[in-house]
Design an enzyme around this catalytic site. Sequence first.
Site, PDB file in Angstrom:
ATOM      1  N   HIS A  71       0.828  -1.193   0.000  1.00  0.00           N
ATOM      2  CA  HIS A  71       0.000   0.000   0.000  1.00  0.00           C
ATOM      3  C   HIS A  71       0.871   1.254   0.000  1.00  0.00           C
ATOM      4  O   HIS A  71       2.082   1.200   0.227  1.00  0.00           O
ATOM      5  CB  HIS A  71      -0.940  -0.017   1.208  1.00  0.00           C
ATOM      6  CG  HIS A  71      -2.017  -1.038   1.097  1.00  0.00           C
ATOM      7  ND1 HIS A  71      -3.047  -1.158   2.011  1.00  0.00           N
ATOM      8  CD2 HIS A  71      -2.253  -2.010   0.171  1.00  0.00           C
ATOM      9  CE1 HIS A  71      -3.852  -2.148   1.655  1.00  0.00           C
ATOM     10  NE2 HIS A  71      -3.382  -2.673   0.536  1.00  0.00           N
ATOM     11  N   GLU A  73       1.195   3.700   2.088  1.00  0.00           N
ATOM     12  CA  GLU A  73       1.895   3.984   3.337  1.00  0.00           C
ATOM     13  C   GLU A  73       3.175   3.165   3.455  1.00  0.00           C
ATOM     14  O   GLU A  73       4.198   3.662   3.936  1.00  0.00           O
ATOM     15  CB  GLU A  73       0.984   3.698   4.536  1.00  0.00           C
ATOM     16  CG  GLU A  73      -0.261   4.560   4.609  1.00  0.00           C
ATOM     17  CD  GLU A  73      -1.465   3.914   3.931  1.00  0.00           C
ATOM     18  OE1 GLU A  73      -2.579   4.071   4.451  1.00  0.00           O
ATOM     19  OE2 GLU A  73      -1.285   3.256   2.881  1.00  0.00           O
ATOM     20  N   CYS A 105      -2.058  -1.122   7.366  1.00  0.00           N
ATOM     21  CA  CYS A 105      -1.207   0.073   7.293  1.00  0.00           C
ATOM     22  C   CYS A 105      -1.194   0.840   8.603  1.00  0.00           C
ATOM     23  O   CYS A 105      -0.200   1.497   8.939  1.00  0.00           O
ATOM     24  CB  CYS A 105      -1.675   0.969   6.160  1.00  0.00           C
ATOM     25  SG  CYS A 105      -1.392   0.236   4.527  1.00  0.00           S
ATOM     26  N   ALA A 182     -23.092  11.688 -35.740  1.00  0.00           N
ATOM     27  CA  ALA A 182     -22.894  11.138 -37.080  1.00  0.00           C
ATOM     28  C   ALA A 182     -23.692  11.986 -38.058  1.00  0.00           C
ATOM     29  O   ALA A 182     -24.615  12.718 -37.670  1.00  0.00           O
ATOM     30  CB  ALA A 182     -23.349   9.674 -37.154  1.00  0.00           C
ATOM     31  N   ALA A 184     -26.186  12.408 -41.528  1.00  0.00           N
ATOM     32  CA  ALA A 184     -27.457  11.779 -41.886  1.00  0.00           C
ATOM     33  C   ALA A 184     -27.257  10.437 -42.570  1.00  0.00           C
ATOM     34  O   ALA A 184     -28.106   9.541 -42.473  1.00  0.00           O
ATOM     35  CB  ALA A 184     -28.263  12.719 -42.770  1.00  0.00           C
ATOM     36  N   TRP A 190     -13.931  11.169 -39.255  1.00  0.00           N
ATOM     37  CA  TRP A 190     -13.777  11.373 -37.817  1.00  0.00           C
ATOM     38  C   TRP A 190     -14.360  12.720 -37.460  1.00  0.00           C
ATOM     39  O   TRP A 190     -13.997  13.732 -38.073  1.00  0.00           O
ATOM     40  CB  TRP A 190     -12.312  11.297 -37.403  1.00  0.00           C
ATOM     41  CG  TRP A 190     -11.719   9.960 -37.578  1.00  0.00           C
ATOM     42  CD1 TRP A 190     -10.885   9.550 -38.569  1.00  0.00           C
ATOM     43  CD2 TRP A 190     -11.884   8.850 -36.704  1.00  0.00           C
ATOM     44  NE1 TRP A 190     -10.504   8.250 -38.376  1.00  0.00           N
ATOM     45  CE2 TRP A 190     -11.113   7.792 -37.232  1.00  0.00           C
ATOM     46  CE3 TRP A 190     -12.600   8.619 -35.531  1.00  0.00           C
ATOM     47  CZ2 TRP A 190     -11.038   6.532 -36.637  1.00  0.00           C
ATOM     48  CZ3 TRP A 190     -12.529   7.375 -34.938  1.00  0.00           C
ATOM     49  CH2 TRP A 190     -11.761   6.359 -35.485  1.00  0.00           C
ATOM     50  N   THR A 216     -23.578  -0.085 -32.133  1.00  0.00           N
ATOM     51  CA  THR A 216     -22.249   0.470 -32.381  1.00  0.00           C
ATOM     52  C   THR A 216     -21.341  -0.581 -32.990  1.00  0.00           C
ATOM     53  O   THR A 216     -20.540  -0.288 -33.885  1.00  0.00           O
ATOM     54  CB  THR A 216     -21.642   0.997 -31.065  1.00  0.00           C
ATOM     55  OG1 THR A 216     -22.438   2.093 -30.603  1.00  0.00           O
ATOM     56  CG2 THR A 216     -20.209   1.449 -31.255  1.00  0.00           C
ATOM     57  N   GLY A 309     -23.498   4.041 -28.443  1.00  0.00           N
ATOM     58  CA  GLY A 309     -24.183   5.081 -29.188  1.00  0.00           C
ATOM     59  C   GLY A 309     -25.299   5.732 -28.395  1.00  0.00           C
ATOM     60  O   GLY A 309     -25.463   5.488 -27.190  1.00  0.00           O
ATOM     61  N   PRO A 310     -26.095   6.567 -29.065  1.00  0.00           N
ATOM     62  CA  PRO A 310     -27.149   7.323 -28.376  1.00  0.00           C
ATOM     63  C   PRO A 310     -28.168   6.468 -27.641  1.00  0.00           C
ATOM     64  O   PRO A 310     -28.628   6.845 -26.562  1.00  0.00           O
ATOM     65  CB  PRO A 310     -27.803   8.105 -29.521  1.00  0.00           C
ATOM     66  CG  PRO A 310     -26.765   8.182 -30.593  1.00  0.00           C
ATOM     67  CD  PRO A 310     -25.987   6.908 -30.489  1.00  0.00           C
TER      68      PRO A 310
END
Length: 385
Positions: A71, A73, A105, A182, A184, A190, A216, A309-310
């Site tokens: 960890h 500490e 710790c 995107a 139509a 991109w 997607t 996607g949406p």
Amino acid sequence: MRQEDPVAHHAAPARDDAAHASDAHAMRRAVALAARGLGRTSPNPVVGCVLTDATGTVVGEGLHERAGGPHAEVHALREAGPAARGATAYVTLEPCSHTGRTGPCAQALIAAGVTRVVYAVPDPTPQAGGGAAVLRAAGITTEAGLCAEEAEEGNAAWLTSVRLGRPYVLWKYAATLDGRVAAADGTSRWISSPESRADVHRLRAEADAVVVGSGTLRADDPHLAARGAEGVRQPLRVVLDTRATVRPGARVLDAAAPTLIAVGQDADTRHLAGVDLVRLPADARGIPVAALLAELHRRGVRSVLLEGGPTLAGAFVAAGAVDKVVGYLAPVLLGAGPAALADAGVTTLTEALRLRVTAADRVGTDLRVTAVPTAPPVPAPLKEH
């Protein structure tokens, strides 16, 4: 603002402004150290630790570098050596009090002779919390709450997974200034700049899992692995595909990173022999978001990057399962095409998910906007894990 531990039996007297500023400087250094562990410590938290002597000089630093490893500490104490005696420890998370894959710790700090411990966030887990009480019982001054907001933000994924019993979800999207993801005709490559796309690989490398939907997958055949950094831990690539429409040869099925396909209980998966599948109950709208997140949490996933996607984004928003939004807005106008977010169950303005912008940065030619819900989800009861 630093808050004194309300139950500390050895609380320090009020400190002047210069001392407080020194404390805050050391804790912010600890927060910065903790951030270096993002993407490497899951299912454990990211933690940073700084040790200073009586003059305020840093004598040791450390971070939790990987799950199962020492960890923060312990790393700081090793670096400090004998200088740890009489030192102050600044830790982003309350020192643990249990023995797991590593020792407690709190006991390590006691054994090293540290005389004061300042921590930002209490440990909310039943098995690891209570370290402050152990320290106080040993006569060590303990103080809680310094830079708590910064430390909470840096450890948001782990804290969300503990408090809500599901992974933390960051929804990322790229859109034009008029909100289109995107054109139509469906073309989307991109919209964002190369610099923005490189930044997304950073987000992938910091996440335990990257999630997309079958739409997607069919439209873009995404790869979803993290690129651009040596030694990066690859996220689990997750496809929510109720009817098992993914075809052999999809890029997401290559060996670059692990992949999980979530399908409905009745899906025909004979064409996916050898692919890691999980069957989940589905309704008329598909597999519920809550069921997917519960399965991912069961598998040790503590943070999710939502790249779908949406439609999938709308389902996550409707389920109250978006904890952070990162939008890459390109200086482009389309005027038509799908919007970034589809139906999210919002029928009137009063039901809208309100966000607070936490950052707005130029990335290449784009504007990256980071925002979080103004009203976070109500925590569920803590669960042992």
